[in-house]
Write a protein that holds these residues in place. Structure first.
Motif, PDB file in Angstrom:
ATOM      1  N   GLU A 132       0.822  -1.202   0.000  1.00 35.50           N
ATOM      2  CA  GLU A 132       0.000   0.000   0.000  1.00 35.50           C
ATOM      3  C   GLU A 132       0.861   1.259   0.000  1.00 35.50           C
ATOM      4  O   GLU A 132       0.504   2.268  -0.622  1.00 35.50           O
ATOM      5  N   GLU A 133       1.995   1.205   0.684  1.00 39.41           N
ATOM      6  CA  GLU A 133       2.927   2.346   0.648  1.00 39.41           C
ATOM      7  C   GLU A 133       3.463   2.547  -0.767  1.00 39.41           C
ATOM      8  O   GLU A 133       3.592   3.683  -1.242  1.00 39.41           O
ATOM      9  N   PHE A 152       1.932   1.595  -3.523  1.00 37.81           N
ATOM     10  CA  PHE A 152       0.828   2.075  -4.350  1.00 37.81           C
ATOM     11  C   PHE A 152       0.567   3.562  -4.125  1.00 37.81           C
ATOM     12  O   PHE A 152       0.219   4.292  -5.065  1.00 37.81           O
ATOM     13  N   ASP A 153       0.738   4.035  -2.896  1.00 31.22           N
ATOM     14  CA  ASP A 153       0.543   5.456  -2.616  1.00 31.22           C
ATOM     15  C   ASP A 153       1.521   6.308  -3.420  1.00 31.22           C
ATOM     16  O   ASP A 153       1.162   7.387  -3.912  1.00 31.22           O
ATOM     17  N   GLN A 154       2.761   5.825  -3.555  1.00 30.40           N
ATOM     18  CA  GLN A 154       3.737   6.562  -4.351  1.00 30.40           C
ATOM     19  C   GLN A 154       3.345   6.558  -5.819  1.00 30.40           C
ATOM     20  O   GLN A 154       3.515   7.573  -6.518  1.00 30.40           O
ATOM     21  N   ARG A 162       0.357   6.559  -6.884  1.00 31.65           N
ATOM     22  CA  ARG A 162      -0.741   7.524  -6.986  1.00 31.65           C
ATOM     23  C   ARG A 162      -0.213   8.953  -7.033  1.00 31.65           C
ATOM     24  O   ARG A 162      -0.756   9.793  -7.762  1.00 31.65           O
ATOM     25  N   VAL A 163       0.833   9.242  -6.255  1.00 33.09           N
ATOM     26  CA  VAL A 163       1.436  10.572  -6.284  1.00 33.09           C
ATOM     27  C   VAL A 163       1.940  10.896  -7.686  1.00 33.09           C
ATOM     28  O   VAL A 163       1.763  12.008  -8.200  1.00 33.09           O
ATOM     29  N   ASN A 222       0.838   9.570 -10.359  1.00 29.68           N
ATOM     30  CA  ASN A 222      -0.253   9.393 -11.328  1.00 29.68           C
ATOM     31  C   ASN A 222       0.210   8.523 -12.491  1.00 29.68           C
ATOM     32  O   ASN A 222      -0.095   8.777 -13.654  1.00 29.68           O
ATOM     33  N   GLU A 242      -6.163   3.537 -11.155  1.00 28.30           N
ATOM     34  CA  GLU A 242      -6.515   2.851  -9.920  1.00 28.30           C
ATOM     35  C   GLU A 242      -6.983   1.420 -10.180  1.00 28.30           C
ATOM     36  O   GLU A 242      -6.692   0.508  -9.383  1.00 28.30           O
ATOM     37  N   GLN A 280      -5.469  -2.063  -8.405  1.00 26.84           N
ATOM     38  CA  GLN A 280      -6.310  -3.007  -7.678  1.00 26.84           C
ATOM     39  C   GLN A 280      -6.412  -4.366  -8.368  1.00 26.84           C
ATOM     40  O   GLN A 280      -7.066  -5.276  -7.853  1.00 26.84           O
ATOM     41  N   GLU A 289       5.804  15.244  -7.358  1.00 29.09           N
ATOM     42  CA  GLU A 289       7.074  14.727  -6.847  1.00 29.09           C
ATOM     43  C   GLU A 289       8.190  15.747  -7.034  1.00 29.09           C
ATOM     44  O   GLU A 289       9.013  15.966  -6.147  1.00 29.09           O
TER      45      GLU A 289
END
Length: 259
Positions: A133-134, A136-138, A140-141, A143, A147, A151, A195
């Motif tokens: 999840e960490e 995946f968060d990056q 998302r940052v 882009n 999504e 998933q 970023e």
């Protein structure tokens, strides 16, 4: 200003291109038809994708550079340039120094796109083991992935080892003491790239990597403007390359018309 066409038999150069993290040489698949005819594009292949799909992703800088130097060695005795986007720019600057160190040849031009300068990077050594999840968060940052793909377990199990290896390369990067390059540079950034926007010096610090002039251009785009603003990027690269090629005393002015 219109200029005479370049005699390709007497003056031409090879442009080595490197992809972003998780990307392949296919990022540059249609660049050749949009570049001037005097530019021969050679997109380099990173392990774990494309024609090197069956090769395990590489986690270490020495191994990756050894591989890429071998790929380019037959072309570096003639004029060459290097361009990379995001991770590709970081790999590109190290490749430039490796070529200069091993063969005594250096690029006549360097392009860095959507990449923090080597001297502005922060080390992060847990990309190979951090929770998904960490990671995946990056993503998302940046882009960098829809999504629905993040998933998609089957898809992520396929690409996650490659992405972790690439992120580890960037996170484990260490700037070494060395002489700057002597070639002009083009540095591209996106105004919506979160970023990069975290540090105002992250792009301007590329000026420390060369003794020649640096041109910085900003696009109204996010991190992956190499895809969303492809024609603009190619045009900026082609024009900057032409100026660099002419300034080195080729004796002929490159044409600004595309092949």
């Amino acid at each position: 200003m219109d200029v005479p066409a370049l005699n390709q038999t007497s003056a031409s150069l090879t442009l080595f291109c490197l992809p972003y993290a998780g990307g392949s040489a296919a990022v540059y698949r249609d660049w050749q038809t949009r570049l001037p005819g005097w530019v021969r594009l050679k997109a380099l292949h990173i392990p774990g994708r494309g024609v090197r799909y069956e090769m395990p992703p590489m986690h270490g800088w020495p191994e990756l550079l050894d591989l890429l130097v071998e790929d380019v060695q037959s072309s570096v005795s003639q004029p060459f340039a290097i361009f990379g986007h995001s991770m590709g720019a970081l790999v590109g600057i190290e490749l430039a120094h490796a070529i200069r160190s091993r063969y005594g040849h250096a690029p006549i031009w360097f392009g860095a796109s959507a990449c923090k300068a080597p001297g502005s990077r922060e080390r992060k050594l847990d990309w190979l083991s951090c929770p998904e999840e960490e990671f995946f968060d990056q993503m998302r940052v940046l882009n960098g992935m829809p999504e629905e793909l993040l998933q998609n377990r089957e898809f992520m199990e396929l690409v996650l080892p490659i992405l972790r290896a690439d992120f580890h390369l960037c996170g484990s990067y260490e700037l070494r003491d060395r002489e700057p390059l002597e070639c002009p540079m083009l540095v591209l950034g996106g105004s919506q790239d979160l970023e990069i926007a975290r540090s105002s010096e992250s792009l301007s610090a590329w000026a420390r990597e060369t003794r020649a002039p640096l041109e910085r251009r900003e696009l109204d785009a996010g991190h992956f403007f190499i895809n969303t603003h492809r024609d603009t990027v190619i045009s900026l690269v082609a024009d900057s390359l032409a100026r660099a090629f002419h300034s080195r005393g080729s004796g002929v002015l490159p044409s600004r018309s595309y092949a």
